[in-house]
Design a protein around this motif. Structure first.
Motif, PDB file in Angstrom:
ATOM      1  N   LYS A 118     -25.859  -7.075  -7.527  1.00  0.00           N
ATOM      2  CA  LYS A 118     -25.617  -8.671  -7.767  1.00  0.00           C
ATOM      3  C   LYS A 118     -26.798  -9.439  -8.258  1.00  0.00           C
ATOM      4  CE  LYS A 118     -21.576 -10.155  -5.493  1.00  0.00           C
ATOM      5  NZ  LYS A 118     -20.833  -8.963  -4.862  1.00  0.00           N
ATOM      6  N   GLU A 119     -27.943  -8.874  -7.837  1.00  0.00           N
ATOM      7  CA  GLU A 119     -29.440  -9.260  -8.362  1.00  0.00           C
ATOM      8  C   GLU A 119     -29.418  -9.342  -9.838  1.00  0.00           C
ATOM      9  OE1 GLU A 119     -29.299  -7.152  -5.716  1.00  0.00           O
ATOM     10  OE2 GLU A 119     -28.998  -9.038  -4.239  1.00  0.00           O
ATOM     11  N   SER A 120     -29.206  -7.818 -10.267  1.00  0.00           N
ATOM     12  CA  SER A 120     -29.151  -7.708 -11.679  1.00  0.00           C
ATOM     13  C   SER A 120     -28.149  -8.429 -12.796  1.00  0.00           C
ATOM     14  CB  SER A 120     -28.870  -6.141 -12.080  1.00  0.00           C
ATOM     15  OG  SER A 120     -27.294  -5.976 -11.863  1.00  0.00           O
ATOM     16  N   VAL A 121     -27.363  -9.225 -12.094  1.00  0.00           N
ATOM     17  CA  VAL A 121     -26.175 -10.198 -12.822  1.00  0.00           C
ATOM     18  C   VAL A 121     -26.635 -11.519 -12.382  1.00  0.00           C
ATOM     19  CG1 VAL A 121     -24.545  -8.232 -13.401  1.00  0.00           C
ATOM     20  CG2 VAL A 121     -24.176  -9.622 -11.074  1.00  0.00           C
ATOM     21  N   ASP A 122     -27.562 -11.847 -11.758  1.00  0.00           N
ATOM     22  CA  ASP A 122     -27.487 -13.351 -11.072  1.00  0.00           C
ATOM     23  C   ASP A 122     -27.561 -14.181 -12.197  1.00  0.00           C
ATOM     24  OD1 ASP A 122     -27.985 -14.974  -8.995  1.00  0.00           O
ATOM     25  OD2 ASP A 122     -29.928 -15.067  -9.645  1.00  0.00           O
ATOM     26  N   LYS A 123     -28.205 -13.901 -13.204  1.00  0.00           N
ATOM     27  CA  LYS A 123     -28.540 -14.876 -14.431  1.00  0.00           C
ATOM     28  C   LYS A 123     -27.234 -15.055 -15.209  1.00  0.00           C
ATOM     29  CE  LYS A 123     -33.455 -14.561 -15.101  1.00  0.00           C
ATOM     30  NZ  LYS A 123     -34.565 -13.626 -15.661  1.00  0.00           N
ATOM     31  N   ILE A 124     -26.321 -14.078 -15.130  1.00  0.00           N
ATOM     32  CA  ILE A 124     -25.181 -14.100 -16.091  1.00  0.00           C
ATOM     33  C   ILE A 124     -23.945 -14.365 -15.301  1.00  0.00           C
ATOM     34  CG2 ILE A 124     -23.854 -12.278 -17.455  1.00  0.00           C
ATOM     35  CD1 ILE A 124     -26.432 -10.707 -16.963  1.00  0.00           C
ATOM     36  N   CYS A 125     -23.728 -13.912 -14.191  1.00  0.00           N
ATOM     37  CA  CYS A 125     -22.436 -14.145 -13.468  1.00  0.00           C
ATOM     38  C   CYS A 125     -22.400 -15.256 -12.690  1.00  0.00           C
ATOM     39  CB  CYS A 125     -22.109 -12.947 -12.842  1.00  0.00           C
ATOM     40  SG  CYS A 125     -22.068 -11.417 -13.893  1.00  0.00           S
ATOM     41  N   SER A 126     -23.735 -15.769 -12.048  1.00  0.00           N
ATOM     42  CA  SER A 126     -23.830 -16.692 -10.952  1.00  0.00           C
ATOM     43  C   SER A 126     -22.825 -17.947 -10.993  1.00  0.00           C
ATOM     44  CB  SER A 126     -25.271 -16.964 -10.493  1.00  0.00           C
ATOM     45  OG  SER A 126     -25.817 -17.750 -11.605  1.00  0.00           O
ATOM     46  N   GLU A 127     -22.556 -18.426 -12.184  1.00  0.00           N
ATOM     47  CA  GLU A 127     -21.938 -19.557 -12.366  1.00  0.00           C
ATOM     48  C   GLU A 127     -20.633 -19.464 -12.838  1.00  0.00           C
ATOM     49  OE1 GLU A 127     -24.292 -22.776 -14.141  1.00  0.00           O
ATOM     50  OE2 GLU A 127     -26.039 -22.099 -12.860  1.00  0.00           O
ATOM     51  N   CYS A 128     -20.187 -18.113 -12.927  1.00  0.00           N
ATOM     52  CA  CYS A 128     -18.887 -17.917 -13.660  1.00  0.00           C
ATOM     53  C   CYS A 128     -17.640 -18.348 -12.895  1.00  0.00           C
ATOM     54  CB  CYS A 128     -18.759 -16.526 -14.089  1.00  0.00           C
ATOM     55  SG  CYS A 128     -17.232 -16.211 -14.836  1.00  0.00           S
ATOM     56  N   TRP A 147     -14.849 -17.141 -13.059  1.00  0.00           N
ATOM     57  CA  TRP A 147     -13.851 -15.931 -12.477  1.00  0.00           C
ATOM     58  C   TRP A 147     -14.453 -15.087 -11.497  1.00  0.00           C
ATOM     59  CZ3 TRP A 147      -9.351 -16.726 -14.813  1.00  0.00           C
ATOM     60  CH2 TRP A 147      -9.285 -17.464 -15.880  1.00  0.00           C
ATOM     61  N   HIS A 148     -15.408 -15.520 -10.862  1.00  0.00           N
ATOM     62  CA  HIS A 148     -16.091 -14.651  -9.636  1.00  0.00           C
ATOM     63  C   HIS A 148     -15.074 -14.191  -8.761  1.00  0.00           C
ATOM     64  CE1 HIS A 148     -20.177 -16.599  -8.944  1.00  0.00           C
ATOM     65  NE2 HIS A 148     -20.341 -15.697  -9.534  1.00  0.00           N
ATOM     66  N   LYS A 149     -14.107 -14.954  -8.193  1.00  0.00           N
ATOM     67  CA  LYS A 149     -13.091 -14.300  -7.282  1.00  0.00           C
ATOM     68  C   LYS A 149     -11.934 -13.292  -8.119  1.00  0.00           C
ATOM     69  CE  LYS A 149     -13.560 -17.890  -3.976  1.00  0.00           C
ATOM     70  NZ  LYS A 149     -13.174 -19.034  -3.951  1.00  0.00           N
ATOM     71  N   GLU A 150     -11.837 -13.361  -9.229  1.00  0.00           N
ATOM     72  CA  GLU A 150     -10.881 -12.643 -10.094  1.00  0.00           C
ATOM     73  C   GLU A 150     -11.416 -11.288 -10.826  1.00  0.00           C
ATOM     74  OE1 GLU A 150     -10.968 -15.730 -10.573  1.00  0.00           O
ATOM     75  OE2 GLU A 150      -8.912 -16.469  -9.499  1.00  0.00           O
ATOM     76  N   CYS A 151     -12.793 -11.226 -10.594  1.00  0.00           N
ATOM     77  CA  CYS A 151     -13.588 -10.330 -11.523  1.00  0.00           C
ATOM     78  C   CYS A 151     -13.902  -9.074 -10.557  1.00  0.00           C
ATOM     79  CB  CYS A 151     -14.893 -10.842 -11.922  1.00  0.00           C
ATOM     80  SG  CYS A 151     -15.969  -9.691 -12.928  1.00  0.00           S
ATOM     81  N   LEU A 152     -13.158  -7.756 -10.823  1.00  0.00           N
ATOM     82  CA  LEU A 152     -13.615  -6.743  -9.935  1.00  0.00           C
ATOM     83  C   LEU A 152     -14.808  -6.285 -10.096  1.00  0.00           C
ATOM     84  CD1 LEU A 152     -10.342  -4.429 -10.280  1.00  0.00           C
ATOM     85  CD2 LEU A 152     -11.082  -5.814  -8.443  1.00  0.00           C
ATOM     86  N   PHE A 153     -15.492  -6.457 -11.508  1.00  0.00           N
ATOM     87  CA  PHE A 153     -16.764  -5.783 -11.654  1.00  0.00           C
ATOM     88  C   PHE A 153     -17.666  -6.324 -10.631  1.00  0.00           C
ATOM     89  CE2 PHE A 153     -21.047  -6.926 -13.911  1.00  0.00           C
ATOM     90  CZ  PHE A 153     -21.436  -5.722 -13.727  1.00  0.00           C
ATOM     91  N   TYR A 154     -17.622  -7.997 -10.700  1.00  0.00           N
ATOM     92  CA  TYR A 154     -18.668  -8.807  -9.676  1.00  0.00           C
ATOM     93  C   TYR A 154     -18.354  -8.313  -8.233  1.00  0.00           C
ATOM     94  CZ  TYR A 154     -21.444 -12.543  -8.060  1.00  0.00           C
ATOM     95  OH  TYR A 154     -22.483 -13.319  -7.206  1.00  0.00           O
ATOM     96  N   GLN A 155     -17.140  -8.325  -7.844  1.00  0.00           N
ATOM     97  CA  GLN A 155     -16.719  -8.009  -6.498  1.00  0.00           C
ATOM     98  C   GLN A 155     -17.283  -6.771  -5.955  1.00  0.00           C
ATOM     99  OE1 GLN A 155     -15.478 -10.366  -4.718  1.00  0.00           O
ATOM    100  NE2 GLN A 155     -15.275 -11.938  -6.108  1.00  0.00           N
ATOM    101  N   ASN A 156     -17.149  -5.793  -6.739  1.00  0.00           N
ATOM    102  CA  ASN A 156     -17.554  -4.419  -6.557  1.00  0.00           C
ATOM    103  C   ASN A 156     -19.013  -4.106  -6.413  1.00  0.00           C
ATOM    104  OD1 ASN A 156     -15.093  -3.717  -6.012  1.00  0.00           O
ATOM    105  ND2 ASN A 156     -14.638  -2.879  -7.992  1.00  0.00           N
ATOM    106  N   LEU A 157     -19.804  -5.143  -6.912  1.00  0.00           N
ATOM    107  CA  LEU A 157     -21.452  -4.647  -6.635  1.00  0.00           C
ATOM    108  C   LEU A 157     -21.967  -4.965  -5.490  1.00  0.00           C
ATOM    109  CD1 LEU A 157     -22.397  -6.988  -9.964  1.00  0.00           C
ATOM    110  CD2 LEU A 157     -22.683  -4.527  -9.759  1.00  0.00           C
TER     111      LEU A 157
END
Ligand code: SF4
Length: 128
Positions: A106-116, A118-128
């Motif tokens: 989650k730290e490695s994508v903090d600047k990329i995904c934190s305000e997206c 689609w958080h809840k629908e994103c399996l990539f983010y959910q699985n980190l």
């Protein structure tokens, strides 16, 4: 087959499970997600509208929504591209393997995904 993908879409594709802005966006994203899994696919990288954006209802006059949002999106792309070689044409499987090893917490994508949105629908983010 060749694809042009913006940096942050390398992460979105890994988390895609059929959600999107409208029907044609989802159809196009589904097709690109299949193409990128072929060992014969080559991928060029960008921080501008790509093969996913071309079917997106948010793309207006070459910008993602508006100037402000476009800058936000570009900075997400640049963050991903800073860890890769944006001038190289990658084999798709190699590129996604490499991306997976770089963005692996989650730290490695903090600047990329934190305000997206689609958080809840994103399996990539959910699985980190
Ligand atoms: S135009 Fe914006 S919202 Fe649409 S796919 Fe491209 S980056 Fe995503």
């Amino acid at each position: 087959m060749k694809l042009i993908l913006r940096g942050h879409h390398l992460l979105c594709l890994q988390g895609f499970q059929g959600y999107g802005y409208d029907k044609s966006f989802v159809e196009n994203m589904t097709e690109i997600n299949e193409i990128r899994k072929s060992e014969n696919t080559l991928i060029s990288l960008t921080n501008a509208p790509d093969d996913i954006c071309k079917a997106c209802p948010n793309l207006k006059d070459g910008l993602c929504e508006n100037q402000l949002q476009n800058e936000r999106i570009k900075s997400m792309d640049d963050e991903v591209l800073s860890k890769l070689n944006p001038t190289k044409e990658y084999n798709a499987l190699d590129l996604f393997n490499k991306t997976e090893t770089i963005f692996n917490s989650k730290e490695s994508v903090d600047k990329i995904c934190s305000e997206c949105m689609w958080h809840k629908e994103c399996l990539f983010y959910q699985n980190l």
